[in-house]
Design an enzyme around this catalytic site. Structure first.
Site, mmCIF file in Angstrom:
data_model
loop_
_atom_site.group_PDB
_atom_site.id
_atom_site.type_symbol
_atom_site.label_atom_id
_atom_site.label_comp_id
_atom_site.label_asym_id
_atom_site.label_seq_id
_atom_site.Cartn_x
_atom_site.Cartn_y
_atom_site.Cartn_z
ATOM 1 N N GLU A 85 3.624 2.404 -0.360
ATOM 2 C CA GLU A 85 2.992 2.390 -1.801
ATOM 3 C C GLU A 85 2.436 3.776 -1.981
ATOM 4 O O GLU A 85 1.395 4.240 -1.229
ATOM 5 C CB GLU A 85 2.198 1.346 -1.832
ATOM 6 C CG GLU A 85 1.521 1.236 -3.118
ATOM 7 C CD GLU A 85 0.657 -0.076 -3.555
ATOM 8 O OE1 GLU A 85 0.998 -1.090 -3.046
ATOM 9 O OE2 GLU A 85 -0.165 0.167 -4.227
ATOM 10 N N LYS A 265 -5.226 -8.088 -1.681
ATOM 11 C CA LYS A 265 -4.258 -7.383 -1.483
ATOM 12 C C LYS A 265 -4.471 -5.816 -1.159
ATOM 13 O O LYS A 265 -3.937 -5.180 -0.570
ATOM 14 C CB LYS A 265 -3.105 -7.472 -2.814
ATOM 15 C CG LYS A 265 -1.861 -6.952 -2.378
ATOM 16 C CD LYS A 265 -1.525 -5.640 -2.831
ATOM 17 C CE LYS A 265 -0.284 -5.344 -2.794
ATOM 18 N NZ LYS A 265 -0.015 -3.632 -3.102
ATOM 19 N N ASP A 281 0.948 -6.522 14.965
ATOM 20 C CA ASP A 281 1.908 -7.655 14.500
ATOM 21 C C ASP A 281 1.211 -7.868 12.831
ATOM 22 O O ASP A 281 0.171 -8.673 12.814
ATOM 23 C CB ASP A 281 1.720 -8.816 15.175
ATOM 24 C CG ASP A 281 2.540 -10.249 14.560
ATOM 25 O OD1 ASP A 281 2.820 -10.078 13.550
ATOM 26 O OD2 ASP A 281 2.858 -10.810 15.364
ATOM 27 N N HIS A 378 -1.962 6.304 -11.063
ATOM 28 C CA HIS A 378 -0.745 5.618 -10.884
ATOM 29 C C HIS A 378 0.366 6.818 -11.882
ATOM 30 O O HIS A 378 1.345 7.004 -11.384
ATOM 31 C CB HIS A 378 -0.361 4.419 -11.338
ATOM 32 C CG HIS A 378 -0.833 3.481 -10.113
ATOM 33 N ND1 HIS A 378 -0.414 2.046 -9.993
ATOM 34 C CD2 HIS A 378 -1.494 3.814 -8.932
ATOM 35 C CE1 HIS A 378 -1.041 1.624 -9.065
ATOM 36 N NE2 HIS A 378 -1.678 2.496 -8.181
HETATM 37 C C1 MEV Z 1 -2.404 -2.111 -5.792
HETATM 38 O O1 MEV Z 1 -1.544 -2.268 -4.519
HETATM 39 C C2 MEV Z 1 -3.861 -2.780 -5.281
HETATM 40 C C3 MEV Z 1 -4.649 -3.011 -6.309
HETATM 41 O O2 MEV Z 1 -4.164 -3.877 -7.369
HETATM 42 C C4 MEV Z 1 -5.962 -3.732 -5.682
HETATM 43 C C5 MEV Z 1 -7.164 -4.191 -6.790
HETATM 44 O O3 MEV Z 1 -6.695 -4.436 -7.729
HETATM 45 O O4 MEV Z 1 -8.289 -4.398 -6.297
HETATM 46 C C6 MEV Z 1 -5.139 -1.951 -7.343
#
Ligand code: MEV
Length: 423
Positions: A85, A265, A281, A378
């Site tokens: 990413e 995430k 792992d 982005h």
């Molecule tokens: C994108 O890979 C991760 C985010 O969505 C994390 C977040 O929203 O805190 C930018």
């Protein structure tokens, strides 16, 4: 015609590819070329990778980046990251630099215990089972001596064995709940071998062992990392407002699972990248981390924040069962390189490094989300990708990037602007 095949694993690599091309790609020659393009020219190195798993036909590349300028407990690090990413490595590097002039990251390992269980069924009297367990406890440990000898030399081994009654949840279900210390190895093989030896020793006509396996839920293999500074050192025009909004974003992730999952995430963007780079792992780490995030019954943020007496404090507490010896860590040349780059850390040190990478990633995400918004960064990447596709040169890229500063980037708008400049 059915494509079910027997003896596929016995075919050579070439035969496997031919079969694949014939059965799933209409024998298109470019498919075979693509697969072979990713073979390593060094046959020995290729063989090493072929042997990691079964039915290997090629390699799958992932970018390997590095994020410099991390200071953790006063020590400088450049952190290797394997991730597909865009923005993740850039974000880590920027945040590392930011905190390097504000005292760096402080990290500490809270605990390092791992768990394994022998799950079994027993229909008899519970008191008799307890007595049998007590009488067998030493034998259970003796049954593992040939396995634990080396681990004990390194300071690890079995810490405790308990009999656990789970019959209130499932009829006749009990466990041997075993606690381990595996020092610098992740210890999966060690734990599973010990459990199987114990199960063999424990079973009798009345005890039916269902399975023996480690748990990837490791709430007692816990690490904490944090940053702090005076609120006015947070940067930007309105540091007070920024700190407040930042903490609000965390409070939201503490009570709202829809947000918490995305929040975590983002943390895992940083952690998984280091897990992969060091040959650990990632499935085990992911499973353990998310179970921990849900330990209260509600899925929550793994990071926390407070502003008190003019000080901004931001921290993460996360379970990470890692290894710096054994497994892929020594077999995969790039995993070994990563560990060398990190100055040959112990598993405890690596826990602190990864927790820091996760905290840094979350800081970057929340800083962007609560200020310019996530699309700003982005879109810059998106713009560069489009310009690279169009074959723009450096001065065209610069001119177009300046033009799109503050504007919405769309593919058609970029192409239009590019064509205009070209004319
Ligand atoms: C994108 O890979 C991760 C985010 O969505 C994390 C977040 O929203 O805190 C930018």
């Amino acid at each position: 015609m059915s494509k079910i095949i027997s003896g596929f694993s016995k075919l050579t690599k070439e035969e496997k590819i031919k079969w694949l091309a014939a059965n799933y790609f209409n024998n298109q020659p470019e498919i075979i070329n693509t697969i072979k393009q990713y073979w390593n020219v060094d046959e020995k190195l290729q063989q090493l990778h072929d042997d990691f798993i079964e039915n290997t036909i090629s390699n799958f590349y992932m970018p390997y980046g590095v994020a410099p300028n991390f200071i953790i407990n006063g020590k400088e690090y450049v952190i290797p990251m394997v991730v597909e990413e865009s923005s993740v490595v850039a974000a880590a590097s920027l945040v590392a630099k930011f905190w390097s002039s504000r005292g760096g990251f402080k990290a500490e390992v809270i605990s390092t215990q791992k768990i394994g269980q022998v799950h079994f069924m027993y229909e008899g009297d519970k008191t008799e089972l307890t007595q049998y367990f007590e009488s067998k406890k030493n034998d259970l440990l003796s049954a593992t001596t040939s396995i634990t000898r080396n681990m004990e030399k390194r300071g690890g081994g079995i810490l405790d064995v308990e009999l656990v009654d789970k019959t209130d949840k499932l009829a006749n279900y009990y466990q041997l709940h075993v606690t381990f210390e595996t020092v610098d190895s992740m210890g999966a093989n060690f734990i599973n071998s010990c459990l199987e030896a114990m199960a063999k020793e424990f079973r009798n006509d009345e005890i039916e062992v269902v399975m023996s396996i480690l748990s990837n839920y490791v709430p007692e293999c816990l690490v904490r990392a944090e940053v702090s500074c005076k609120v006015e050192e947070m940067g930007g025009e309105y540091p007070q407002k920024f700190a407040k909004k930042f903490c609000q974003a965390i409070q939201i992730a503490e009570i709202e699972p829809y947000r918490a999952v995305t929040h975590n995430k983002g943390i895992m963007n940083g952690i998984d990248a280091v897990v992969l780079a060091t040959g650990n792992d990632f499935r085990a780490i992911e499973a353990g981390v998310h179970a921990y995030a849900a330990k209260s019954g509600t899925y929550k943020s793994l990071t926390h924040c407070e502003v008190k007496d003019g000080i901004f404090r931001f921290w993460i507490e996360i379970p990470l069962a890692l290894g710096t010896v054994g497994g892929l860590t020594s077999l995969h040349p790039m995993a070994k390189l990563s560990l060398d780059m990190l100055q040959k850390p112990s598993a405890r040190e690596l826990m602190m490094i990864m927790a820091t990478a996760g905290l840094a990633q979350n800081f970057a995400a929340l800083r962007a989300l609560t200020t310019k918004g996530i699309q700003h960064g982005h879109m810059k990447m998106h713009l560069m990708n489009i310009l690279n596709q169009l074959g723009a040169n450096e001065s065209e890229k610069k001119e177009i990037a300046t033009y799109f500063d503050g504007k919405t980037v769309s593919h058609s708008a970029v192409v239009e602007k590019y064509n205009k400049i070209k004319k």
